[in-house]
Design an enzyme around this catalytic site. Structure first.
Site, mmCIF file in Angstrom:
data_model
loop_
_atom_site.group_PDB
_atom_site.id
_atom_site.type_symbol
_atom_site.label_atom_id
_atom_site.label_comp_id
_atom_site.label_asym_id
_atom_site.label_seq_id
_atom_site.Cartn_x
_atom_site.Cartn_y
_atom_site.Cartn_z
ATOM 1 C CG HIS A 41 -1.827 -1.162 1.316
ATOM 2 N ND1 HIS A 41 -1.382 -2.435 1.644
ATOM 3 C CD2 HIS A 41 -3.180 -1.267 1.104
ATOM 4 C CE1 HIS A 41 -2.423 -3.262 1.637
ATOM 5 N NE2 HIS A 41 -3.510 -2.583 1.319
ATOM 6 C CG HIS A 289 -6.006 1.755 -0.493
ATOM 7 N ND1 HIS A 289 -5.854 2.454 0.680
ATOM 8 C CD2 HIS A 289 -6.430 0.509 -0.140
ATOM 9 C CE1 HIS A 289 -6.172 1.666 1.694
ATOM 10 N NE2 HIS A 289 -6.529 0.481 1.221
ATOM 11 C CD GLU A 441 -20.320 -7.817 24.391
ATOM 12 O OE1 GLU A 441 -21.221 -8.218 25.146
ATOM 13 O OE2 GLU A 441 -20.510 -6.986 23.473
ATOM 14 C CG HIS A 502 -28.609 -15.215 25.586
ATOM 15 N ND1 HIS A 502 -29.210 -14.623 24.499
ATOM 16 C CD2 HIS A 502 -28.350 -14.218 26.465
ATOM 17 C CE1 HIS A 502 -29.324 -13.320 24.727
ATOM 18 N NE2 HIS A 502 -28.797 -13.047 25.902
#
Length: 696
Positions: A41, A289, A441, A502
């Site tokens: 890059h 890029h 999280e 869950h």
């Protein structure tokens, strides 16, 4: 958008003379390395060279001759794809090796030949920066947003360390964290989560420098990104500054000064740049890029810089000397002053200095495990999350640099430190030991990595099912060999009525499939205690401690083997002479194996019970020990775990019985779920009888 040489500095205050020569050296080294590798890059290093140069040469408190000096500022290249920008800086500033990657400490971290080996096998210049692999790299980056999250952890660590160890006249910890980030970082959710945490905590020692070039791999960011980042970060509680052109070095340094002067909140500096600056056809386009520019485009860019077109990896006379007189001299002076201060600190605060030595060496203090309890036999028992909480608190009082928390679940994961003085880490109390991440999280995992990179012992917790939200930082913990401890509770369909959303099924298999990670699922209170005794001293690998919500009987260790076998990952818990069948279990299912063993014994069927809380540790034992636990001439086996069956065939063998789960769970009370999915004593005994029958 291409305009030949890219835009000129808006205010006419671009670098000149030796400064421009150094900036263009960074640009051309980066272009040449990518071109030689035909991979990489180049555009971002070309655009951000002025910013990176000014930051390193004139701002960073950093000693290239001592890249692990604890008082240094941290530089995080969150845009890890622009790695040649960092490698060029490491080479030009003369960063020396701290001993990584089989180098001798004190050797140059990178040579010009290393730059020429960019992205090649066994190179010190891999495609994205890797911590421990190349000195001068503060964290492994590449997955966008992770470096941003790490930086928040680094800044939090500085605040905690300063709160505990700084004394009047002894500002040992006052470093600043600088981050180069880009449009991709701004799009990844983890950056938003981490930025929100940083704003809430008022981390005035944190500055993100956002390269706003409006280009990603697919093209213009207009395709998918149109929000006002400036206003977004203001809403997080950040100060936001803007630099109209990346080449305007005076404006950038002014913004840095403003950012450092405001210690009440983190700062975002939005720098507008032209990707591939100087390339005649590709400047400002997505072609600059993620691919080599091509020989003609490289030559054209060099012409735009006034650079010799026919020279590659060219470092003009005076460039390295200029860096030596700038960051080199400044860093040497600052680090020497810091070490002199530490020497005086030792005489006045010897106990705190000893703690710092332990922290730097990744050691635990003597007697850290002295108060780990031993749990008496108890048929009712307790949930392993509860016993873990008791053990954690017994340890944390002895380890002042053990700090952690949860994603809004500490009351459920039992990870609150409750002893007097533990407190909560907040903007008005940076000395608190309990971290509150909110329901974030992903950021929690990346922040924990950043704190570990600063030397702290960190643990974070949540429900096992939500491990899915933090897979990336767990993986990076392993790649970086960081001893972060992940604590996951509610580890099975034992969650009950909450249902399939869950109830973890495949999560254990994912964790076990992560190289370098130790996964531990203890089966009773004393296995939990031993698990902590095994996992916390780890220096170079993360761990995942898997705990139950439901009660687990505490086994009578007068009758069964000592829980110290946990240290080997697996051990014989109960036995009989010449066992005809072997029952293997982890966690809450260990009680099923024990109950089945007792029933089989009453029937005269010789059986063995093997507790296997950690596959990884067990596989690291020598062959003789593993064979003593699981004899290779006895494949009459039954494995029991309320999880996906993937991987259990290695222990069950081709003819063994695997009692596991091959679907998602269901919403129902626990007893009904155990019956539905076959986790009953009768089912285990039935399977064991069939296996034993094969032995004759």
């Amino acid at each position: 958008m291409a305009d030949g040489t890219g835009s000129a500095p808006a205010s006419g205050t671009g670098a000149t003379g030796i400064d421009k020569l150094c900036i263009d050296t960074i640009r051309t080294l980066s272009m040449d390395a990518v071109q030689k590798a035909n991979s990489g890059h180049p555009g971002t290093p070309m655009a951000l060279a002025p910013v990176a140069y000014e930051l390193w040469q004139n701002v960073l408190r950093y000693d290239p001759k001592d890249p692990q000096w604890p008082g240094r500022d941290r530089f995080v290249l969150s845009i890890g794809h622009a790695s040649m920008l960092l490698y060029s800086l490491i080479y030009l500033t003369g960063v020396v090796s701290a001993g990584e990657n089989h180098q001798t400490p004190g050797e140059p971290a990178l040579s010009l030949d290393d730059l020429k080996q960019f992205r090649q096998i066994s190179s010190r210049t891999p495609g994205h920066p890797e911590y421990r692999h190349t000195s001068g790299v503060e964290t492994t980056t590449g997955p966008l947003g992770q470096g941003c999250g790490n930086s928040v952890g680094m800044a939090m660590a500085e605040r905690y360390l300063a709160s505990r160890y700084n004394k009047p006249g002894f500002p040992l910890f006052d470093y600043h964290v600088y981050v180069l980030c880009g449009d991709g970082d701004m799009m990844e959710g983890v950056s938003s989560e981490a930025a929100s945490v940083a704003g809430h905590l008022k981390l005035g020692n944190l500055t993100w420098i956002y390269d706003s070039n409006h280009i990603t791999i697919e093209g213009s960011t207009d395709l998918a990104f149109s929000e006002n980042v400036h206003k977004r970060f203001e809403s997080y509680g950040w100060g936001v500054l803007e630099v109209a052109d990346a080449n305007d070095t005076a404006a950038f340094l002014k913004a840095i000064d403003e950012a450092k002067a405001d210690t009440s909140k983190p700062t975002m500096i939005i720098v507008h740049s032209v990707i591939g600056y100087g390339a005649p056809k590709k400047a400002g386009t997505h072609s600059a890029h993620g691919e080599a520019l091509g020989d003609e485009e490289v030559k054209g860019a060099k012409r735009a810089y006034g650079w010799p077109e026919d020279k590659t990896f060219y470092v003009p006379d005076g460039v390295m000397q200029h860096f030596a007189e700038g960051i080199g001299a400044r860093g040497a002076k600052l680090s020497a002053e810091w070490k002199e201060m530490l020497a005086k600190y030792r005489t006045q605060y010897p106990d705190l200095a000893r703690e710092l030595d332990e922290l730097e060496a990744h050691e635990l203090p003597p007697g850290w495990d002295a108060d780990i309890p031993t749990f008496p036999a108890d048929a009712k028992g307790d949930a392993s999350r509860n016993t873990s909480g008791k053990v954690l608190n017994a340890i944390a009082t002895h380890v002042p640099y053990l700090i952690g928390g949860a994603a809004d679940l500490a009351p459920s994961t039992k990870t609150n430190l409750t002893f007097q003085g533990a407190g909560s880490f907040e903007a008005d109390n940076y000395g608190g030991r309990n971290l509150h991440f909110g329901i974030r999280e992903h950021a929690m995992g990346s922040i924990a990595n950043g704190m570990a990179l600063a030397g702290l012992r960190t643990y974070v917790s949540g429900f096992l099912i939500f491990m899915d939200y933090m897979k990336a930082p767990i993986r990076l913990s392993s790649i970086m060999e960081l001893p972060v401890q992940y604590i996951f509770t509610h580890d099975s369909i034992g969650v009950g009525e909450d249902g399939p959303t869950h109830q973890p099924i495949e999560q254990l298999a994912q964790l076990r499939g992560t190289p370098g990670l130790i996964t531990m699922r203890p089966g009773d209170a004393n296995e939990v205690a031993e698990a902590w005794r095994v996992l916390l001293p780890l220096k170079d690998r993360p761990s995942a401690l898997i705990l139950s919500r439901q009660n687990l009987p505490t086994l009578d260790r007068e009758k069964f083997a000592s829980a110290k076998g946990v240290a080997k990952g697996g051990y014989v818990l109960a036995d009989a002479p010449a066992p005809k069948v072997i029952l293997i279990a982890t966690g809450s299912e260990l009680q099923l194996a024990v109950q089945a063993w007792e029933k089989l014994s009453a029937e005269g069927i010789a059986a063995r019970v093997v507790s296997l809380p950690s596959w990884e540790l067990f596989e690291e034992q020598d062959q003789a020990y593993r064979d003593s636990v699981l004899p290779p001439d006895n494949w009459n086996r039954v494995t029991i775990e309320m999880s996906a069956t993937l991987g259990w065939d290695r222990y069950a063998g081709p003819t063994g019985t695997i009692i596991g789960i091959r679907t998602f769970g269901a919403s129902a009370p626990l007893a009904a779920l155990l019956d539905k999915f076959g986790f009953t004593v009768d089912k285990v005994v039935e399977a064991a009888r069939k296996q034993a029958a094969k032995a004759g």
